[in-house]
Design a protein around this motif. Structure first.
Motif, mmCIF file in Angstrom:
data_model
loop_
_atom_site.group_PDB
_atom_site.id
_atom_site.type_symbol
_atom_site.label_atom_id
_atom_site.label_comp_id
_atom_site.label_asym_id
_atom_site.label_seq_id
_atom_site.Cartn_x
_atom_site.Cartn_y
_atom_site.Cartn_z
ATOM 1 N N TYR A 102 64.016 31.758 0.040
ATOM 2 C CA TYR A 102 65.114 32.955 0.165
ATOM 3 C C TYR A 102 66.226 32.477 0.937
ATOM 4 C CZ TYR A 102 60.987 36.175 -1.097
ATOM 5 O OH TYR A 102 60.189 36.556 -1.890
ATOM 6 N N GLU A 103 66.526 31.259 1.091
ATOM 7 C CA GLU A 103 67.737 30.700 1.759
ATOM 8 C C GLU A 103 67.847 31.092 3.274
ATOM 9 O OE1 GLU A 103 70.690 31.932 -1.273
ATOM 10 O OE2 GLU A 103 70.491 30.143 -2.117
ATOM 11 N N ILE A 104 66.884 30.873 3.959
ATOM 12 C CA ILE A 104 66.800 31.229 5.229
ATOM 13 C C ILE A 104 66.757 29.756 6.220
ATOM 14 C CG2 ILE A 104 65.397 32.287 7.243
ATOM 15 C CD1 ILE A 104 64.242 34.007 4.981
ATOM 16 N N LYS A 105 67.599 29.914 7.063
ATOM 17 C CA LYS A 105 67.645 28.655 8.113
ATOM 18 C C LYS A 105 66.437 28.752 9.128
ATOM 19 C CE LYS A 105 70.485 25.415 10.699
ATOM 20 N NZ LYS A 105 70.546 24.548 9.822
ATOM 21 N N PRO A 106 65.400 27.913 9.036
ATOM 22 C CA PRO A 106 64.227 27.691 9.981
ATOM 23 C C PRO A 106 65.027 27.439 11.436
ATOM 24 C CG PRO A 106 63.722 26.458 8.250
ATOM 25 C CD PRO A 106 64.999 26.792 7.911
ATOM 26 N N GLU A 107 64.641 28.271 12.398
ATOM 27 C CA GLU A 107 64.630 27.577 13.867
ATOM 28 C C GLU A 107 63.519 27.020 14.243
ATOM 29 O OE1 GLU A 107 66.145 29.536 17.898
ATOM 30 O OE2 GLU A 107 63.870 29.829 17.754
ATOM 31 N N ILE A 108 63.472 25.421 14.589
ATOM 32 C CA ILE A 108 62.155 24.940 14.886
ATOM 33 C C ILE A 108 61.782 25.215 16.342
ATOM 34 C CG2 ILE A 108 60.976 22.810 14.882
ATOM 35 C CD1 ILE A 108 61.788 23.414 11.929
ATOM 36 N N GLU A 109 60.795 25.910 16.548
ATOM 37 C CA GLU A 109 60.211 26.078 17.841
ATOM 38 C C GLU A 109 59.313 25.144 18.400
ATOM 39 O OE1 GLU A 109 58.734 30.109 18.014
ATOM 40 O OE2 GLU A 109 60.810 31.103 18.484
ATOM 41 N N ALA A 110 59.926 24.200 19.218
ATOM 42 C CA ALA A 110 59.226 23.151 19.553
ATOM 43 C C ALA A 110 58.576 23.227 20.928
ATOM 44 C CB ALA A 110 60.141 21.780 19.664
ATOM 45 N N PHE A 111 57.237 23.516 20.931
ATOM 46 C CA PHE A 111 56.397 23.614 22.220
ATOM 47 C C PHE A 111 55.934 22.124 22.719
ATOM 48 C CE2 PHE A 111 56.594 27.822 20.060
ATOM 49 C CZ PHE A 111 56.692 28.549 21.178
ATOM 50 N N ASP A 112 56.057 21.648 21.962
ATOM 51 C CA ASP A 112 55.490 20.236 22.066
ATOM 52 C C ASP A 112 56.383 19.202 21.647
ATOM 53 O OD1 ASP A 112 52.963 18.618 23.354
ATOM 54 O OD2 ASP A 112 53.176 17.960 21.163
ATOM 55 N N LEU A 113 56.189 17.853 22.237
ATOM 56 C CA LEU A 113 57.095 16.532 21.535
ATOM 57 C C LEU A 113 56.557 16.477 20.139
ATOM 58 C CD1 LEU A 113 58.862 14.245 22.139
ATOM 59 C CD2 LEU A 113 57.122 13.079 22.948
ATOM 60 N N SER A 114 55.203 16.587 19.740
ATOM 61 C CA SER A 114 54.646 16.289 18.337
ATOM 62 C C SER A 114 55.417 17.284 17.407
ATOM 63 C CB SER A 114 53.303 16.529 18.456
ATOM 64 O OG SER A 114 53.196 17.964 18.577
ATOM 65 N N HIS A 115 56.111 18.367 18.052
ATOM 66 C CA HIS A 115 56.755 19.241 16.907
ATOM 67 C C HIS A 115 58.083 18.771 16.615
ATOM 68 C CE1 HIS A 115 54.051 22.756 19.004
ATOM 69 N NE2 HIS A 115 53.239 21.749 18.237
ATOM 70 N N ILE A 116 58.747 17.957 17.386
ATOM 71 C CA ILE A 116 60.103 17.561 16.918
ATOM 72 C C ILE A 116 59.675 16.467 15.868
ATOM 73 C CG2 ILE A 116 61.896 16.276 17.746
ATOM 74 C CD1 ILE A 116 61.712 17.668 20.496
ATOM 75 N N HIS A 117 58.795 15.472 16.196
ATOM 76 C CA HIS A 117 58.275 14.385 15.220
ATOM 77 C C HIS A 117 57.974 15.224 13.630
ATOM 78 C CE1 HIS A 117 58.621 10.893 17.477
ATOM 79 N NE2 HIS A 117 58.436 11.510 18.452
ATOM 80 N N GLN A 118 57.327 16.238 13.766
ATOM 81 C CA GLN A 118 56.524 16.874 12.714
ATOM 82 C C GLN A 118 57.828 17.432 11.847
ATOM 83 O OE1 GLN A 118 54.180 16.743 10.844
ATOM 84 N NE2 GLN A 118 54.224 18.361 9.448
ATOM 85 N N ALA A 119 58.841 18.104 12.725
ATOM 86 C CA ALA A 119 60.054 18.805 12.140
ATOM 87 C C ALA A 119 60.741 17.529 11.303
ATOM 88 C CB ALA A 119 60.722 19.585 12.952
ATOM 89 N N GLY A 120 60.917 16.334 11.804
ATOM 90 C CA GLY A 120 61.594 15.238 11.250
ATOM 91 C C GLY A 120 61.089 14.979 10.215
#
Length: 276
Positions: A136-154
């Motif tokens: 649907y061409e929606i831009k996600p906002e990555i909600e990082a509650f933990d450092l691992s979430h930044i790595h997973q988003a990457g």
């Protein structure tokens, strides 16, 4: 520093009630009115949840549709970001509003503890939500509650599950999750810059940490989130009278650090969104 600062207002959330603060907007009409005042105070993103009449959380797409329509009418150009958070529903119910094609939607890419429960974001659900956002061409906002979430988003960015330049929000101060710790915050920034050099980032603090994280983010050149979802008080002795009052407080910090508050046009350009 001349980089405009995007202010996101999280208007309602799933937890605060009118018993906690009468200013919390619950029904759609209240939410639209509160968002309009926050928009005029400088917010360019509306992060939205919806509620039932008894104030319990909801994932009802019809309620989201009415809220989206009202914000588009009364806050033309404002970026609408709908929540797919886990307090409002279970499983794919959490993404039932994505066919409405909001500008953005929140996306938590991993699990973590919350005050009284585990905030579950299993990989198959995360992948499904990311697929729907691409569809649907929606831009996600990555909600990082933990450092691992930044790595997973990457990792999801590199393999194409979340394409394009990311928008990552550091959520700090949730009980039993990542505390609002300045050295951790600084390391988050370094991690995003190392792994996701094209990304924009935002800081959000919960409760009394809100103003602290607002200031850290603005001073460091990032964007920031405020609003009654995350914090219901101006200080220990005073309830926040409105979402607009919390946005104004963030705008004053922008003035302190000589950061212009981003207009909705600037915010859309910074985030690579379609014109309003």
């Amino acid at each position: 520093m001349t980089k405009p600062c995007i202010i996101c207002v999280a208007i309602t959330g799933s937890v605060p009630t009118k018993a906690n603060n009468p200013a919390v907007p619950i029904n759609v009409a209240e939410q639209v009115e509160s968002t309009h005042a926050a928009f005029e105070a400088g917010a360019s993103i509306c992060h939205a949840h919806v509620r039932n009449a008894d104030e319990t959380p909801s994932s009802d797409p019809e309620k989201f549709a009415r809220l989206k329509e009202g914000v588009e009418k009364h806050c033309p150009g404002m970026i609408i970001q709908l929540s797919t958070g886990g307090r409002s529903g279970a499983g794919r119910e959490r993404g039932g509003m994505l066919p409405l094609r909001p500008d953005m939607a929140s996306l938590s890419v991993g699990s973590n503890n919350f005050p009284t429960r585990v905030y579950e974001n299993p990989p198959d659900l995360v992948d499904w939500l990311a697929t729907e956002m691409r569809r649907y061409e929606i831009k996600p906002e990555i909600e990082a509650f933990d450092l691992s979430h930044i790595h997973q988003a990457g990792a999801m960015n590199r393999d194409g599950r979340i394409p394009g330049a990311l928008y990552v929000q550091f959520v700090m101060g949730v009980k039993n999750a990542m505390p609002a710790d300045k050295e951790t915050f600084d390391f988050y920034i370094k991690t995003v810059q190392r792994l996701l050099p094209d990304a924009q980032w935002c800081g959000a603090g919960i409760g009394p940490n809100q103003i602290k994280v607002n200031e850290w983010a603005i001073a460091a050149g990032g964007h920031t989130r405020t609003g009654l979802e995350d914090n219901m008080r101006l200080d220990r002795d005073r309830l926040a009278p409105s979402n607009a009052a919390l946005v104004q407080r963030a705008a004053e910090l922008c003035d302190k650090y000589e950061r212009p508050v981003a207009t909705w046009q600037q915010a859309r350009k910074i985030l690579g969104l379609r014109p309003g």
